[in-house]
Motif scaffolding. Sequence first.
Motif, PDB file in Angstrom:
ATOM      1  N   SER A   1       0.794  -1.286   0.182  1.00 28.65           N
ATOM      2  CA  SER A   1      -0.041  -0.140   0.092  1.00 28.65           C
ATOM      3  C   SER A   1       0.892   1.190  -0.138  1.00 28.65           C
ATOM      4  N   VAL A   2       1.975   1.381   0.900  1.00 28.90           N
ATOM      5  CA  VAL A   2       2.922   2.504   0.926  1.00 28.90           C
ATOM      6  C   VAL A   2       3.580   2.538  -0.641  1.00 28.90           C
ATOM      7  N   HIS A   3       3.999   1.733  -1.113  1.00 28.13           N
ATOM      8  CA  HIS A   3       4.274   1.667  -2.570  1.00 28.13           C
ATOM      9  C   HIS A   3       3.145   2.290  -3.669  1.00 28.13           C
ATOM     10  N   GLN A   4       2.122   1.528  -3.512  1.00 28.69           N
ATOM     11  CA  GLN A   4       1.231   1.879  -4.676  1.00 28.69           C
ATOM     12  C   GLN A   4       0.599   3.429  -4.231  1.00 28.69           C
ATOM     13  N   LEU A   5       0.470   4.069  -3.137  1.00 27.82           N
ATOM     14  CA  LEU A   5       0.003   5.205  -2.834  1.00 27.82           C
ATOM     15  C   LEU A   5       1.288   6.280  -3.082  1.00 27.82           C
ATOM     16  N   GLN A   6       2.467   5.811  -3.226  1.00 28.79           N
ATOM     17  CA  GLN A   6       3.562   6.499  -3.332  1.00 28.79           C
ATOM     18  C   GLN A   6       3.768   7.525  -2.108  1.00 28.79           C
ATOM     19  N   LEU A   7       3.696   7.078  -1.056  1.00 27.48           N
ATOM     20  CA  LEU A   7       3.881   7.865   0.131  1.00 27.48           C
ATOM     21  C   LEU A   7       5.390   8.263   0.463  1.00 27.48           C
TER      22      LEU A   7
END
Length: 360
Positions: free
Chosen positions: A337-343
């Motif tokens: 999720s961190v990667h997909q949201l590009q946080l």
Amino acid sequence: MSHSDRIQARFQCHFDKFALDVDLNLPGSGITAIFGHSGCGKTTLLRCIAGLQPTKGQLSVLGEPWQTAHNSWPVHRRPLAYVFQDTSLFPHLSVRKNLLYGYRRVPAEQRKISPEQVYDWLGLSPLLKRMPAGLSGGERQRVAIGRALLTSPRLLLMDEPLSALDQQSKLDILPYLERMRDTLEIPVLYVSHSTAEVARLADHIVMMEHGRVVAQGPLQETLARTDHPFRLEEDAGVILNGEVAEVDDRWQLCRVAFDGGELWLRHHEHLHAGMSVRVQVLARDVSIALQEQRNQSIQNLLPATVDHIAREVMPGTSLVRLLVGDTPFLARLTSRSVHQLQLSPGLPVWLQIKSVALAD
């Protein structure tokens, strides 16, 4: 804050199967929780401070050098009180006589706390004529705490005072401990492995592991860190100090305002507008969206900014620290999720908080 307003301790000692290596600089007021898993050295540290465990080190309490490299005050000279798990009340004395046992041995000019104050703080007036055998576990512990306070100590040590109580007794005694914390000027070192007790009572926290201090500081700031070893606990999260701004009787909710925003939580009968409260938000109950999502069931939506990301704190899981104004929150997310949201730090996001609870 000057040294005369602090508790400073440095112990470095080895026992048969255990080593203690701590360096503490603690506030001289409020409740400091000594927190960690069983066997981490919490009780050993308290015994060193009390002088019950002979050791080399240095200890200064509110400007008084209790222990130096060349001199160590014996136990009876250290102006402290110690509350154990076992109340050890005198069975042949009434509650009143138990409470006054230490008080009468303190010279009048050194008494800083009156019996009437202790009766009020701990709700002891209805118990004064009773005998210890007729008290519940929670009542006995309140008497033990009162007896300790009436010795007018400069420091109060409490070693897991609630661990021997059943859940209802713990819930019964906690409000009295909160009142004591809010009223008492004596610093308290409170040993516990219960995150619920720490969340509700502590102002400051010392986290221990294998005889060492791994984190220490104000409760809110320290719990919101992403770099201490307790971040993987199921109840990792943050504690917020707030004020009840509104009670909604229709939906049985209340709105709590904190520095930076507000949160809705389930209403409790004792809550009223203007009341100060502590609330707990667990990292597992926080999700993140890049845009505000109003068409969903989660009621607590807050604009925030990503502050720090601890990646892969365990395989496939990352811990994200976020700021709502200056108030920190934690979110536990999958690394995917961190990667997909590009946080990344500085990114504006929306927090979606599934659950908020009173710290109790």
